[in-house]
Write a protein that holds these residues in place. Structure first.
Motif, PDB file in Angstrom:
ATOM      1  N   LEU A 105     -27.067 -46.886  22.560  1.00 61.37           N
ATOM      2  CA  LEU A 105     -26.147 -46.500  23.738  1.00 61.37           C
ATOM      3  C   LEU A 105     -27.177 -45.645  24.854  1.00 61.37           C
ATOM      4  O   LEU A 105     -27.215 -45.670  25.943  1.00 61.37           O
ATOM      5  N   THR A 106     -27.892 -45.035  23.982  1.00 64.62           N
ATOM      6  CA  THR A 106     -28.969 -44.023  24.861  1.00 64.62           C
ATOM      7  C   THR A 106     -29.860 -45.023  25.513  1.00 64.62           C
ATOM      8  O   THR A 106     -30.348 -44.619  26.573  1.00 64.62           O
ATOM      9  N   ALA A 107     -30.676 -45.762  24.610  1.00 64.01           N
ATOM     10  CA  ALA A 107     -31.368 -46.680  25.330  1.00 64.01           C
ATOM     11  C   ALA A 107     -31.054 -47.294  26.516  1.00 64.01           C
ATOM     12  O   ALA A 107     -31.703 -47.785  27.475  1.00 64.01           O
ATOM     13  N   ASP A 108     -29.649 -47.749  26.392  1.00 68.50           N
ATOM     14  CA  ASP A 108     -29.044 -48.569  27.592  1.00 68.50           C
ATOM     15  C   ASP A 108     -28.731 -47.533  28.629  1.00 68.50           C
ATOM     16  O   ASP A 108     -28.137 -48.011  29.776  1.00 68.50           O
ATOM     17  N   GLY A 109     -28.764 -46.408  28.387  1.00 71.54           N
ATOM     18  CA  GLY A 109     -28.375 -45.360  29.664  1.00 71.54           C
ATOM     19  C   GLY A 109     -27.003 -45.024  29.642  1.00 71.54           C
ATOM     20  O   GLY A 109     -26.423 -44.506  30.717  1.00 71.54           O
ATOM     21  N   LYS A 110     -26.296 -45.289  28.343  1.00 74.45           N
ATOM     22  CA  LYS A 110     -24.928 -44.985  28.435  1.00 74.45           C
ATOM     23  C   LYS A 110     -24.460 -43.749  27.792  1.00 74.45           C
ATOM     24  O   LYS A 110     -23.100 -43.624  27.603  1.00 74.45           O
ATOM     25  N   PHE A 111     -25.420 -43.080  27.096  1.00 75.58           N
ATOM     26  CA  PHE A 111     -25.301 -41.964  26.204  1.00 75.58           C
ATOM     27  C   PHE A 111     -26.179 -40.987  26.692  1.00 75.58           C
ATOM     28  O   PHE A 111     -27.617 -41.223  26.762  1.00 75.58           O
ATOM     29  N   SER A 112     -25.799 -39.831  26.878  1.00 79.09           N
ATOM     30  CA  SER A 112     -26.836 -38.575  27.365  1.00 79.09           C
ATOM     31  C   SER A 112     -27.149 -37.708  26.141  1.00 79.09           C
ATOM     32  O   SER A 112     -26.421 -37.917  25.170  1.00 79.09           O
ATOM     33  N   LEU A 113     -28.490 -37.287  26.084  1.00 79.29           N
ATOM     34  CA  LEU A 113     -28.743 -36.229  24.966  1.00 79.29           C
ATOM     35  C   LEU A 113     -28.313 -34.892  25.329  1.00 79.29           C
ATOM     36  O   LEU A 113     -28.441 -34.104  24.280  1.00 79.29           O
ATOM     37  N   GLY A 114     -27.200 -34.746  26.000  1.00 79.53           N
ATOM     38  CA  GLY A 114     -26.711 -33.538  26.238  1.00 79.53           C
ATOM     39  C   GLY A 114     -27.488 -32.504  27.277  1.00 79.53           C
ATOM     40  O   GLY A 114     -28.208 -33.068  28.193  1.00 79.53           O
ATOM     41  N   PRO A 163     -33.352 -32.114  21.480  1.00 83.37           N
ATOM     42  CA  PRO A 163     -32.023 -31.878  21.466  1.00 83.37           C
ATOM     43  C   PRO A 163     -31.315 -32.008  20.156  1.00 83.37           C
ATOM     44  O   PRO A 163     -31.785 -32.828  19.211  1.00 83.37           O
ATOM     45  N   PRO A 164     -30.584 -31.218  19.659  1.00 83.60           N
ATOM     46  CA  PRO A 164     -29.820 -31.156  18.399  1.00 83.60           C
ATOM     47  C   PRO A 164     -29.270 -32.546  18.081  1.00 83.60           C
ATOM     48  O   PRO A 164     -29.321 -32.872  16.660  1.00 83.60           O
ATOM     49  N   ILE A 165     -28.917 -33.223  18.605  1.00 86.92           N
ATOM     50  CA  ILE A 165     -28.117 -34.721  18.510  1.00 86.92           C
ATOM     51  C   ILE A 165     -29.465 -35.720  17.898  1.00 86.92           C
ATOM     52  O   ILE A 165     -29.010 -36.424  17.075  1.00 86.92           O
ATOM     53  N   VAL A 166     -30.353 -35.266  18.515  1.00 82.71           N
ATOM     54  CA  VAL A 166     -31.624 -36.261  17.975  1.00 82.71           C
ATOM     55  C   VAL A 166     -31.834 -35.890  16.393  1.00 82.71           C
ATOM     56  O   VAL A 166     -32.253 -36.345  15.490  1.00 82.71           O
ATOM     57  N   THR A 167     -32.042 -34.317  16.228  1.00 80.63           N
ATOM     58  CA  THR A 167     -32.090 -33.903  14.895  1.00 80.63           C
ATOM     59  C   THR A 167     -31.178 -34.692  13.929  1.00 80.63           C
ATOM     60  O   THR A 167     -31.301 -35.221  12.589  1.00 80.63           O
TER      61      THR A 167
END
Length: 167
Positions: free
Chosen positions: A130-139, A89-93
């Motif tokens: 937040l992603t690891a906690d399940g509170k943010f999505s990779l899109g 996903p672009p956010i990971v880049t």
């Protein structure tokens, strides 16, 4: 597989910045055009062998930081079962770029309060948590959010309770 390519890094933050921070301390800073050619795999025949060797050494430093950034990101994403990421996903880049720049600028002196490199790194780390906690999505490319999206929906009901045949 890395989350960011050297071609992407040549565009942002750019060859000049990378040459300045990745050239070995005992060497003259790699020419930015040579650094760009090294990052993108372009022709480097106009530079001397010694200059190319220094550029390759700088590229090695950048690639080490790319691997370190990937390890940091993987540490967070593995907690949610995101790995392996395909496509990335672009956010990971974006996170990989921020972490890599921070790692390469580790010896920077100055007030980190207003430093955009530190700010971007802190933002990346916060969003990774937040992603690891399940509170943010990779899109839209989020493998967890899209799991089961192709399942059929079925409605089941009991048989008729009332009808014309009932008296």
């Amino acid at each position: 597989m890395s989350y960011i390519t050297s071609d992407q890094l040549a565009k942002r933050p750019g060859a000049r910045e990378l040459a300045q921070i990745a050239t070995p301390e005992h060497e003259a800073v790699v020419d930015s055009e040579l650094m760009e050619a090294t990052l993108t795999g372009a022709d480097r025949s106009t530079w001397s062998i010694e200059e190319i060797e220094v550029a390759d050494e700088a590229l090695g430093t950048i690639e080490d930081a790319m691997a370190d950034a990937k390890s940091v990101i993987d540490g967070f994403l593995a907690r949610r079962g995101y790995l392996p990421l395909n496509p990335v996903p672009p956010i990971v880049t974006t996170w990989a770029r921020a972490i890599l720049r921070y790692m390469l600028h580790k010896d920077r002196i100055g007030d980190s309060k207003d430093d955009p490199i530190v700010r971007d790194y802190n933002d990346a780390m916060r969003l990774l948590q937040l992603t690891a906690d399940g509170k943010f999505s990779l899109g839209a490319d989020d493998p967890i959010q899209t799991e089961g999206a192709d399942l059929d929906v079925q409605f089941l009901s009991d048989g008729r309770v009332f009808g014309r045949g009932c008296v």
